[in-house]
Design a protein around this motif. Structure first.
Motif, PDB file in Angstrom:
ATOM      1  N   GLN A  22       0.860  -1.166   0.000  1.00 16.76           N
ATOM      2  CA  GLN A  22       0.000   0.000   0.000  1.00 16.76           C
ATOM      3  C   GLN A  22       0.904   1.225   0.000  1.00 16.76           C
ATOM      4  O   GLN A  22       1.671   1.436   0.938  1.00 16.76           O
ATOM      5  CB  GLN A  22      -0.905  -0.012   1.222  1.00 16.76           C
ATOM      6  CG  GLN A  22      -1.831  -1.236   1.268  1.00 16.76           C
ATOM      7  CD  GLN A  22      -2.791  -1.159   2.432  1.00 16.76           C
ATOM      8  OE1 GLN A  22      -3.250  -0.081   2.781  1.00 16.76           O
ATOM      9  NE2 GLN A  22      -3.083  -2.301   3.032  1.00 16.76           N
ATOM     10  N   TYR A  62       4.924   4.919   1.977  1.00 15.47           N
ATOM     11  CA  TYR A  62       4.535   3.525   2.231  1.00 15.47           C
ATOM     12  C   TYR A  62       3.638   3.517   3.459  1.00 15.47           C
ATOM     13  O   TYR A  62       3.935   4.166   4.459  1.00 15.47           O
ATOM     14  CB  TYR A  62       5.777   2.663   2.460  1.00 15.47           C
ATOM     15  CG  TYR A  62       5.461   1.209   2.749  1.00 15.47           C
ATOM     16  CD1 TYR A  62       5.243   0.310   1.716  1.00 15.47           C
ATOM     17  CD2 TYR A  62       5.374   0.748   4.062  1.00 15.47           C
ATOM     18  CE1 TYR A  62       4.954  -1.015   1.979  1.00 15.47           C
ATOM     19  CE2 TYR A  62       5.080  -0.576   4.329  1.00 15.47           C
ATOM     20  CZ  TYR A  62       4.867  -1.460   3.291  1.00 15.47           C
ATOM     21  OH  TYR A  62       4.566  -2.763   3.544  1.00 15.47           O
ATOM     22  N   TRP A  63       2.552   2.736   3.409  1.00 14.84           N
ATOM     23  CA  TRP A  63       1.509   2.782   4.438  1.00 14.84           C
ATOM     24  C   TRP A  63       1.530   1.543   5.337  1.00 14.84           C
ATOM     25  O   TRP A  63       1.670   0.420   4.855  1.00 14.84           O
ATOM     26  CB  TRP A  63       0.160   2.882   3.755  1.00 14.84           C
ATOM     27  CG  TRP A  63      -1.057   2.867   4.638  1.00 14.84           C
ATOM     28  CD1 TRP A  63      -1.751   3.948   5.089  1.00 14.84           C
ATOM     29  CD2 TRP A  63      -1.756   1.708   5.137  1.00 14.84           C
ATOM     30  NE1 TRP A  63      -2.833   3.550   5.845  1.00 14.84           N
ATOM     31  CE2 TRP A  63      -2.853   2.167   5.895  1.00 14.84           C
ATOM     32  CE3 TRP A  63      -1.552   0.328   5.034  1.00 14.84           C
ATOM     33  CZ2 TRP A  63      -3.746   1.310   6.539  1.00 14.84           C
ATOM     34  CZ3 TRP A  63      -2.435  -0.528   5.672  1.00 14.84           C
ATOM     35  CH2 TRP A  63      -3.513  -0.028   6.416  1.00 14.84           C
ATOM     36  N   GLU A  72      -2.337   5.519  11.724  1.00 17.63           N
ATOM     37  CA  GLU A  72      -1.632   5.038  10.545  1.00 17.63           C
ATOM     38  C   GLU A  72      -0.306   5.763  10.374  1.00 17.63           C
ATOM     39  O   GLU A  72      -0.162   6.924  10.761  1.00 17.63           O
ATOM     40  CB  GLU A  72      -2.520   5.224   9.312  1.00 17.63           C
ATOM     41  CG  GLU A  72      -3.876   4.533   9.462  1.00 17.63           C
ATOM     42  CD  GLU A  72      -4.746   4.625   8.223  1.00 17.63           C
ATOM     43  OE1 GLU A  72      -4.350   5.345   7.269  1.00 17.63           O
ATOM     44  OE2 GLU A  72      -5.824   3.998   8.199  1.00 17.63           O
ATOM     45  N   ASN A 117      -9.566  -1.797   6.214  1.00 19.53           N
ATOM     46  CA  ASN A 117      -9.838  -1.633   4.798  1.00 19.53           C
ATOM     47  C   ASN A 117     -10.416  -0.265   4.443  1.00 19.53           C
ATOM     48  O   ASN A 117     -10.634   0.028   3.289  1.00 19.53           O
ATOM     49  CB  ASN A 117     -10.805  -2.717   4.304  1.00 19.53           C
ATOM     50  CG  ASN A 117     -10.114  -4.051   4.192  1.00 19.53           C
ATOM     51  OD1 ASN A 117      -8.938  -4.115   3.873  1.00 19.53           O
ATOM     52  ND2 ASN A 117     -10.840  -5.111   4.476  1.00 19.53           N
ATOM     53  N   THR A 120     -12.612   2.792   1.594  1.00 20.90           N
ATOM     54  CA  THR A 120     -12.677   2.379   0.199  1.00 20.90           C
ATOM     55  C   THR A 120     -14.081   2.676  -0.288  1.00 20.90           C
ATOM     56  O   THR A 120     -14.994   2.923   0.502  1.00 20.90           O
ATOM     57  CB  THR A 120     -12.393   0.873   0.015  1.00 20.90           C
ATOM     58  OG1 THR A 120     -13.414   0.126   0.685  1.00 20.90           O
ATOM     59  CG2 THR A 120     -11.043   0.487   0.578  1.00 20.90           C
ATOM     60  N   LEU A 176      -9.180   0.201  -4.964  1.00 20.92           N
ATOM     61  CA  LEU A 176      -7.757   0.282  -5.280  1.00 20.92           C
ATOM     62  C   LEU A 176      -7.193   1.692  -5.181  1.00 20.92           C
ATOM     63  O   LEU A 176      -5.978   1.864  -5.162  1.00 20.92           O
ATOM     64  CB  LEU A 176      -7.512  -0.244  -6.701  1.00 20.92           C
ATOM     65  CG  LEU A 176      -7.945  -1.685  -6.967  1.00 20.92           C
ATOM     66  CD1 LEU A 176      -7.632  -2.076  -8.403  1.00 20.92           C
ATOM     67  CD2 LEU A 176      -7.272  -2.640  -5.999  1.00 20.92           C
ATOM     68  N   GLY A 213      -3.538   7.369  -3.086  1.00 21.71           N
ATOM     69  CA  GLY A 213      -3.178   6.137  -2.402  1.00 21.71           C
ATOM     70  C   GLY A 213      -3.588   4.927  -3.217  1.00 21.71           C
ATOM     71  O   GLY A 213      -4.751   4.799  -3.624  1.00 21.71           O
ATOM     72  N   ARG A 215      -3.701   0.621  -3.696  1.00 17.97           N
ATOM     73  CA  ARG A 215      -3.756  -0.601  -2.909  1.00 17.97           C
ATOM     74  C   ARG A 215      -3.763  -1.849  -3.800  1.00 17.97           C
ATOM     75  O   ARG A 215      -4.749  -2.592  -3.845  1.00 17.97           O
ATOM     76  CB  ARG A 215      -5.006  -0.590  -2.033  1.00 17.97           C
ATOM     77  CG  ARG A 215      -5.035   0.546  -1.018  1.00 17.97           C
ATOM     78  CD  ARG A 215      -6.005   0.252   0.080  1.00 17.97           C
ATOM     79  NE  ARG A 215      -5.718  -1.026   0.709  1.00 17.97           N
ATOM     80  CZ  ARG A 215      -6.455  -1.556   1.693  1.00 17.97           C
ATOM     81  NH1 ARG A 215      -7.501  -0.902   2.145  1.00 17.97           N
ATOM     82  NH2 ARG A 215      -6.130  -2.717   2.215  1.00 17.97           N
ATOM     83  N   ASP A 217      -2.301  -4.485  -3.131  1.00 16.35           N
ATOM     84  CA  ASP A 217      -2.362  -5.614  -2.206  1.00 16.35           C
ATOM     85  C   ASP A 217      -3.815  -6.055  -1.971  1.00 16.35           C
ATOM     86  O   ASP A 217      -4.090  -7.237  -1.743  1.00 16.35           O
ATOM     87  CB  ASP A 217      -1.724  -5.253  -0.870  1.00 16.35           C
ATOM     88  CG  ASP A 217      -2.562  -4.242  -0.096  1.00 16.35           C
ATOM     89  OD1 ASP A 217      -2.888  -3.180  -0.674  1.00 16.35           O
ATOM     90  OD2 ASP A 217      -2.900  -4.519   1.070  1.00 16.35           O
ATOM     91  N   TYR A 218      -4.758  -5.128  -2.039  1.00 19.70           N
ATOM     92  CA  TYR A 218      -6.182  -5.437  -1.807  1.00 19.70           C
ATOM     93  C   TYR A 218      -6.678  -6.392  -2.897  1.00 19.70           C
ATOM     94  O   TYR A 218      -7.340  -7.396  -2.615  1.00 19.70           O
ATOM     95  CB  TYR A 218      -6.983  -4.146  -1.827  1.00 19.70           C
ATOM     96  CG  TYR A 218      -8.433  -4.311  -1.424  1.00 19.70           C
ATOM     97  CD1 TYR A 218      -8.806  -4.291  -0.084  1.00 19.70           C
ATOM     98  CD2 TYR A 218      -9.420  -4.476  -2.393  1.00 19.70           C
ATOM     99  CE1 TYR A 218     -10.127  -4.446   0.277  1.00 19.70           C
ATOM    100  CE2 TYR A 218     -10.738  -4.635  -2.027  1.00 19.70           C
ATOM    101  CZ  TYR A 218     -11.095  -4.608  -0.698  1.00 19.70           C
ATOM    102  OH  TYR A 218     -12.410  -4.755  -0.341  1.00 19.70           O
TER     103      TYR A 218
END
Length: 223
Positions: A22, A62-63, A72, A117, A120, A176, A213, A215, A217-218
Motif C-alpha cells: 500500500q 509507504y503505508w 496510521e 480496509n 474504500t 484500489l 493512495g 492498494r 495488495d487489496y
C-alpha cells in the motif's frame, strides 16, 4: 542538481518495489516564508521580492497501521524544487532543491476502531467519520542551494529539521484508489542563505497536498 529527472527515476523505481504494498504518490504546493531573509532582501534591493515564496514537491510514501486502532504511519521520501531571482543591481539567482524524509502519523479521531480496509468505495458509513484525520509529521531534509550573485556562483548544502501538523480527508474512489487532500503547517530549523549573508532564518511553510493512495495488495488478497 536542479533537475526533475531525479523525481521520475525515484517514482519508477519505487513502483517496481511496491507491487503488493500500500503506497501513495503526493503532489504538493508549498507556500514558504523566510521572514528575516525577506527583510534583508527588501532593505538591500528596495523591492518587494520574496525569497523562494513557493516551491513544488513530489513524494512517495509507504503505508502501515496499528492493528486495533486507526493510527496510521506513512514514511515518505520527497523532493521539492524552487527558484528565486531578481534583475535589480546587484542581481542574484537562487535555485533550491530539498530532499526530505518525513514520518507521517495520521490519527482518525472520529473512527479510532474502524477496520483496516477503510476508506474504500465499497465501505459503508459516514465518509467524514471514516476519512477525516489529524496528522503530525517530523521531517529531516537536505537542502541544496545554488546561488549566482554578480555572476559569481556559490553552492551550499545543509541538513535541516522540521515538524508539521495538519488535517486531511480520505476520499475512497474505489477499492484500489483513495484520493486525500491534506493541509499542513510546518516549521523548520535555522537556515542561512548566501543571498543574505549573516542573516539566520527559521522558515515556515503552508503546504497543500494531494495524495493518491494505491492498494494493489487489496486486489491480490481477493484473488
Amino acid at each position: 542538481m536542479f533537475n526533475t529527472r531525479v523525481i521520475f527515476i525515484v517514482i519508477f523505481s519505487f513502483g517496481f518495489i511496491v507491487t503488493y504494498a500500500q503506497f501513495g504518490l503526493r503532489l504538493k504546493t508549498n507556500i514558504n516564508k523566510y521572514s528575516n531573509i525577506n527583510g534583508y532582501i527588501q532593505d538591500s534591493y528596495e523591492d518587494n521580492l520574496k525569497f523562494h515564496p513557493r516551491s513544488y514537491e513530489v513524494g512517495l510514501d509507504y503505508w502501515f497501521r496499528l492493528k486495533k486502532r486507526r493510527v496510521e504511519f506513512l514514511p515518505e521520501f520527497s523532493v521539492s524544487l524552487s527558484k528565486s531571482e531578481t534583475n535589480l543591481d546587484p542581481s542574484f539567482n537562487s535555485k533550491m532543491v530539498v530532499y526530505g524524509f518525513g514520518f507521517h502519523t495520521q490519527i482518525y479521531a472520529l473512527d479510532m476502531e474502524g477496520d483496516c480496509n477503510c476508506p474504500t468505495f465499497s465501505k459503508q458509513g459516514p465518509s467524514i467519520n471514516k476519512g477525516l484525520f489529524f496528522h503530525f509529521t517530523p521531517k529531516v531534509a537536505l537542502l541544496s542551494e545554488k546561488t549566482s550573485i554578480l555572476s559569481e556562483d556559490q553552492t551550499q548544502q545543509k541538513w535541516i529539521l522540521g515538524a508539521g501538523v495538519g488535517l486531511g480527508l480520505d476520499v475512497g474512489v474505489s477499492d484500489l484508489l483513495t484520493i486525500t487532500p491534506i493541509l499542513t503547517y510546518a516549521l523548520f530549523s535555522s537556515y542561512e542563505s548566501n543571498v543574505a549573508p549573516g542573516v539566520t532564518d527559521n522558515p515556515s511553510q503552508i503546504q497543500l497536498s494531494l495524495r493518491f493512495g494505491f492498494r494493489p495488495d487489496y486486489n491480490h488478497r481477493r484473488r
